[in-house]
Motif scaffolding. Structure first.
Motif, PDB file in Angstrom:
ATOM      1  N   ALA A   1     -25.466 -15.255  29.400  1.00  0.00           N
ATOM      2  CA  ALA A   1     -25.233 -16.625  28.959  1.00  0.00           C
ATOM      3  C   ALA A   1     -25.800 -17.624  29.959  1.00  0.00           C
ATOM      4  O   ALA A   1     -26.368 -18.659  29.579  1.00  0.00           O
ATOM      5  N   LYS A   2     -25.688 -17.312  31.247  1.00  0.00           N
ATOM      6  CA  LYS A   2     -26.220 -18.198  32.286  1.00  0.00           C
ATOM      7  C   LYS A   2     -27.737 -18.268  32.232  1.00  0.00           C
ATOM      8  O   LYS A   2     -28.326 -19.341  32.396  1.00  0.00           O
ATOM      9  N   VAL A   3     -28.393 -17.133  31.996  1.00  0.00           N
ATOM     10  CA  VAL A   3     -29.860 -17.124  31.878  1.00  0.00           C
ATOM     11  C   VAL A   3     -30.294 -18.008  30.712  1.00  0.00           C
ATOM     12  O   VAL A   3     -31.178 -18.857  30.852  1.00  0.00           O
ATOM     13  N   CYS A   4     -29.667 -17.817  29.564  1.00  0.00           N
ATOM     14  CA  CYS A   4     -30.057 -18.590  28.380  1.00  0.00           C
ATOM     15  C   CYS A   4     -29.761 -20.081  28.564  1.00  0.00           C
ATOM     16  O   CYS A   4     -30.573 -20.924  28.183  1.00  0.00           O
ATOM     17  N   ALA A   5     -28.616 -20.411  29.143  1.00  0.00           N
ATOM     18  CA  ALA A   5     -28.233 -21.814  29.338  1.00  0.00           C
ATOM     19  C   ALA A   5     -29.242 -22.560  30.203  1.00  0.00           C
ATOM     20  O   ALA A   5     -29.386 -23.777  30.095  1.00  0.00           O
ATOM     21  N   GLY A   6     -29.970 -21.840  31.053  1.00  0.00           N
ATOM     22  CA  GLY A   6     -30.962 -22.464  31.920  1.00  0.00           C
ATOM     23  C   GLY A   6     -32.309 -22.712  31.245  1.00  0.00           C
ATOM     24  O   GLY A   6     -33.206 -23.276  31.861  1.00  0.00           O
TER      25      GLY A   6
END
Length: 136
Positions: free
Chosen positions: A10-15
């Motif tokens: 989720a953190k990768v995509c949110a960036g």
């Protein structure tokens, strides 16, 4: 209280931006992907559906298999799911989607146990804020 992004996917995509969102997450050798969705956000003390703003988010989708069972949202009135989360600024951010074969990572699902009435009135959701109905 804001919903924490705890999953690294989720953190990768949110960036990612809207332009570079869609595609493999790339953390591991798997079928997990990022996908851009259109969102609706409601302020901290908002209770009216009209008090919203449109936006978008790059979400993480975890591959669960090729088959799927389509869920029913909006008290059974629509196929799909209404997803929500609380942002760091205490806004409620939501989107409606159907991701056959994948599960949305780090977002909550609105849920209804009572069906919609003949008058098309939706009961309040049993899981999630009343604003879930605004996305139906």
């Amino acid at each position: 209280m804001p919903d924490e992004m705890t999953d690294p996917r989720a953190k990768v995509c949110a960036g990612r931006t809207a332009e570079d969102c869609d595609g493999p997450i790339g953390i591991a050798d798997d079928n997990d992907t990022c996908q851009w969705v259109s969102t609706t956000s409601y302020g901290k003390d908002t209770s009216e559906c009209s008090d919203s703003k449109k936006g978008g988010a790059c979400i993480a989708l975890s591959y669960v298999g090729d088959g799927c069972e389509v869920t029913a949202a909006c008290a059974g009135a629509k196929e799909g799911t209404v997803y929500f989360r609380t942002t760091a600024t205490c806004e409620t951010e939501m989107f409606f989607g159907d991701f056959c074969g994948s599960a949305v990572v780090d977002w909550n699902s609105c849920g209804w146990t009572e069906p919609a009435t003949d008058m098309c009135a939706l009961p309040y959701p049993d899981a999630g804020p009343a604003l879930c109905n605004c996305n139906c």
